[in-house]
Design an enzyme around this catalytic site. Structure first.
Site, PDB file in Angstrom:
ATOM      1  N   GLU A   1      16.906   5.003  23.855  1.00  0.00           N
ATOM      2  CA  GLU A   1      17.444   4.254  22.695  1.00  0.00           C
ATOM      3  C   GLU A   1      16.855   4.777  21.371  1.00  0.00           C
ATOM      4  O   GLU A   1      16.608   4.025  20.432  1.00  0.00           O
ATOM      5  CB  GLU A   1      17.260   2.749  22.884  1.00  0.00           C
ATOM      6  CG  GLU A   1      18.059   2.282  24.100  1.00  0.00           C
ATOM      7  CD  GLU A   1      18.346   0.804  24.174  1.00  0.00           C
ATOM      8  OE1 GLU A   1      18.393   0.171  23.108  1.00  0.00           O
ATOM      9  OE2 GLU A   1      18.544   0.310  25.295  1.00  0.00           O
TER      10      GLU A   1
HETATM   11  N1  CAA Z   1      24.117   0.735  11.401  1.00  0.00           N
HETATM   12  C1  CAA Z   1      25.379   1.009  10.934  1.00  0.00           C
HETATM   13  N2  CAA Z   1      25.767   2.244  10.536  1.00  0.00           N
HETATM   14  C2  CAA Z   1      24.861   3.239  10.607  1.00  0.00           C
HETATM   15  C3  CAA Z   1      23.529   3.036  11.077  1.00  0.00           C
HETATM   16  C4  CAA Z   1      23.186   1.716  11.485  1.00  0.00           C
HETATM   17  N3  CAA Z   1      21.990   1.430  11.965  1.00  0.00           N
HETATM   18  N4  CAA Z   1      22.882   4.210  11.044  1.00  0.00           N
HETATM   19  C5  CAA Z   1      23.732   5.128  10.564  1.00  0.00           C
HETATM   20  N5  CAA Z   1      24.926   4.533  10.304  1.00  0.00           N
HETATM   21  C6  CAA Z   1      26.135   5.145   9.740  1.00  0.00           C
HETATM   22  C7  CAA Z   1      25.851   5.739   8.366  1.00  0.00           C
HETATM   23  O1  CAA Z   1      26.022   4.793   7.347  1.00  0.00           O
HETATM   24  C8  CAA Z   1      26.867   6.854   8.296  1.00  0.00           C
HETATM   25  O2  CAA Z   1      28.113   6.348   7.970  1.00  0.00           O
HETATM   26  P1  CAA Z   1      28.985   6.872   6.674  1.00  0.00           P
HETATM   27  O3  CAA Z   1      28.803   8.355   6.617  1.00  0.00           O
HETATM   28  O4  CAA Z   1      30.357   6.431   6.980  1.00  0.00           O
HETATM   29  O5  CAA Z   1      28.382   6.175   5.525  1.00  0.00           O
HETATM   30  C9  CAA Z   1      26.985   7.324   9.730  1.00  0.00           C
HETATM   31  O6  CAA Z   1      26.508   6.261  10.558  1.00  0.00           O
HETATM   32  C10 CAA Z   1      26.214   8.575  10.008  1.00  0.00           C
HETATM   33  O7  CAA Z   1      24.866   8.335   9.682  1.00  0.00           O
HETATM   34  P2  CAA Z   1      23.844   9.485   9.381  1.00  0.00           P
HETATM   35  O8  CAA Z   1      24.409  10.420   8.363  1.00  0.00           O
HETATM   36  O9  CAA Z   1      22.532   8.851   9.098  1.00  0.00           O
HETATM   37  O10 CAA Z   1      23.841  10.280  10.775  1.00  0.00           O
HETATM   38  P3  CAA Z   1      22.876  11.366  11.348  1.00  0.00           P
HETATM   39  O11 CAA Z   1      23.670  12.372  12.065  1.00  0.00           O
HETATM   40  O12 CAA Z   1      21.926  11.842  10.295  1.00  0.00           O
HETATM   41  O13 CAA Z   1      22.084  10.571  12.512  1.00  0.00           O
HETATM   42  C11 CAA Z   1      20.418   9.186  13.477  1.00  0.00           C
HETATM   43  C12 CAA Z   1      21.363   9.434  12.308  1.00  0.00           C
HETATM   44  C13 CAA Z   1      19.610   7.979  13.077  1.00  0.00           C
HETATM   45  C14 CAA Z   1      19.489  10.357  13.721  1.00  0.00           C
HETATM   46  C15 CAA Z   1      21.290   8.898  14.740  1.00  0.00           C
HETATM   47  O14 CAA Z   1      21.980  10.030  15.168  1.00  0.00           O
HETATM   48  C16 CAA Z   1      20.486   8.346  15.903  1.00  0.00           C
HETATM   49  O15 CAA Z   1      20.130   7.160  15.915  1.00  0.00           O
HETATM   50  N6  CAA Z   1      20.219   9.188  16.924  1.00  0.00           N
HETATM   51  C17 CAA Z   1      19.585   8.700  18.142  1.00  0.00           C
HETATM   52  C18 CAA Z   1      20.596   8.277  19.145  1.00  0.00           C
HETATM   53  C19 CAA Z   1      19.999   7.428  20.212  1.00  0.00           C
HETATM   54  O16 CAA Z   1      19.308   6.451  19.940  1.00  0.00           O
HETATM   55  N7  CAA Z   1      20.300   7.767  21.462  1.00  0.00           N
HETATM   56  C20 CAA Z   1      19.862   6.967  22.547  1.00  0.00           C
HETATM   57  C21 CAA Z   1      20.897   6.974  23.599  1.00  0.00           C
HETATM   58  S1  CAA Z   1      21.359   5.428  24.205  1.00  0.00           S
HETATM   59  C22 CAA Z   1      20.273   5.056  25.447  1.00  0.00           C
HETATM   60  O17 CAA Z   1      19.187   5.568  25.544  1.00  0.00           O
HETATM   61  C23 CAA Z   1      20.820   3.989  26.313  1.00  0.00           C
HETATM   62  C24 CAA Z   1      20.281   3.810  27.661  1.00  0.00           C
HETATM   63  O18 CAA Z   1      20.960   4.050  28.634  1.00  0.00           O
HETATM   64  C25 CAA Z   1      18.947   3.142  27.799  1.00  0.00           C
END
Ligand code: CAA
Length: 411
Positions: free
Chosen positions: A395
């Protein structure tokens, strides 16, 4: 508003007694600083604690060793209302707050993290997203059986080449009018082989980047949807982690959650809440390892006295207790912000990165306190140490949490 409060640089000029009185009243009024558990929360804690002791503890080592899924235990958790704790009762949920959910996750995680991660994914990644953004038909059809624990959910975002970089989705969902055709692979999916209902993130329009991503509800048994390898993991070994394979799977359009292109925001928002659950899991791991260490150090004697009476051990316990308490405050604060309808993105990232690192440190020290016994399965701390590691990864890794926190600070 008291001028001392709004203009911090003037604090020294104010009457200090008034300032202190005002600060105390602000502290007391600020609900998320006052974590006295209410009766309902105490009842949840007691129920989860006794469930963990009576249902999860027996056989936990064997399940972990042989990767035996706790299917029956999860069913019982569902019957007790632990699989859809925050869902509105009209959709079979418990109608509870996020803090109650965290308390329950913490208690189960002291003993069995394969159970608590299944619970966490079902509650906060699957039920929450459908309840918040699904339509009535989707809630009737999918949320109700998920919240009652009759069915199990999974959240499919990660891919072989898109883990942290979640916008780089290779799985495609091509729009064919009344349905999508899904192709691709998902990796490391918790509950992957045991779930009935899956939230699958997929790219519909590559030109639009993350705004061309959708989230689709998929069901076990859909034609072309098969399971790949089951993972043999370091920790949470009885949790079922599978890859998912999609080959020309037809998914009706009514299974899309939200508007076209909403999938990435949906995933990000859902994960922000999910991270509070994982932080609570990490807190439970640390608390469990700490309690075992206190108990053991009062029983085990060396150099003529209980090892707890040696400062080398007593100080380890002191550090564990202090860090766990700090982690608990961050977890509870993130939960309280969510319940108050405030922005919790940064708070959940802080809670997760801090609590998971505390879980790792505490469990390593717990093994050390137990010495040779700590290194064998019977004493449980080696399992907790192995389980702790994943909380720094899934996550969103600790590095991702630091990205979220620093972007929040610098925006
Ligand atoms: N809430 C709502 N919208 C959000 C947000 C949030 N928390 N975070 C980002 N966004 C939106 C942004 O506003 C943006 O939208 P717009 O361009 O339309 O304004 C869009 O999402 C893209 O955001 P970023 O430009 O910040 O995107 P990024 O490519 O730089 O990535 C990141 C951001 C935080 C690194 C994200 O990619 C991330 O969280 N990566 C990790 C993914 C993850 O947690 N994976 C885990 C897998 S699930 C798992 O483990 C489940 C399981 O089985 C246990």
């Amino acid at each position: 508003m008291n001028p001392c409060y709004s203009i911090s640089t003037n604090i020294t000029k104010c009457n200090s007694k008034i300032w202190v009185k005002f600060a105390i009243s602000q502290y007391a009024e600020n609900e998320h600083m006052n974590f006295q558990l209410n009766e309902e929360q105490l009842a949840v804690q007691q129920a989860a604690r006794s469930f963990a002791q009576n249902q999860c503890l027996p056989g936990v080592i064997e399940r972990d060793t042989h990767m035996i899924h706790p299917t029956e235990i999860l069913k019982e958790l569902g019957q007790l209302g632990f699989m859809g704790m925050m869902v509105d009762p009209k959709y079979n949920g418990g109608g509870m707050d996020t803090l109650s959910y965290c308390i329950a996750i913490e208690e189960i995680s002291k003993i069995d993290n394969s159970c608590s991660v299944a619970m966490s994914v079902n509650n906060s990644l699957v039920c929450w997203g459908i309840e918040k953004y699904g339509n009535e038909e989707q809630k009737e059809k999918y949320l109700k059986p998920l919240a009652s624990g009759e069915k199990l959910g999974a959240f499919a975002l990660s891919e072989p080449e898109a883990g942290s970089d979640a916008t780089s989705q290779r799985t495609t969902a091509i729009d064919k009018g009344d349905h999508y055709v899904v192709n691709g692979t998902k990796n490391w999916i918790t509950n992957g082989g045991k779930a009935d209902i899956y939230l699958v993130i997929a790219q519909t329009d590559t030109e639009k980047g993350h705004r061309g991503i959708n989230v689709l509800i998929m069901e076990k048994g859909m034609e072309g949807f098969t399971l790949g390898a089951k993972e043999d993991k370091l920790g949470i070994r009885s949790s079922d982690t599978h890859s998912l394979l999609f080959q020309d799977v037809k998914v009706p359009k009514e299974n899309r959650i939200g508007d076209d292109g909403f999938g990435f925001k949906f995933a990000m928002e859902t994960l922000s809440g999910g991270r509070i659950g994982i932080a609570a899991q990490a807190l439970g791991i640390a608390q469990g390892a700490y309690e075992l260490s206190v108990k053991y150090s009062k029983e085990r004697k060396a150099f003529g006295k209980e090892i707890s009476k040696h400062q080398a051990i007593a100080f380890k316990l002191a550090d564990m207790a202090t860090e766990i308490e700090a982690a608990r405050l961050l977890v509870y604060k993130a939960a309280a912000l969510k319940d108050e309808g405030k922005d919790y993105t940064q708070a959940s990232a802080m809670a997760k990165v801090f609590a998971s690192e505390v879980a790792m440190k505490t469990t390593v020290q717990a093994v050390q306190v137990h010495g040779g016994y700590g290194y064998v399965k019977e004493y449980h701390v080696e399992r907790l140490m192995r389980d702790a590691k994943i909380t720094e990864i899934y996550e969103g890794t600790s590095e991702i949490q630091r990205i979220v926190i620093s972007r929040g600070i610098l925006k």
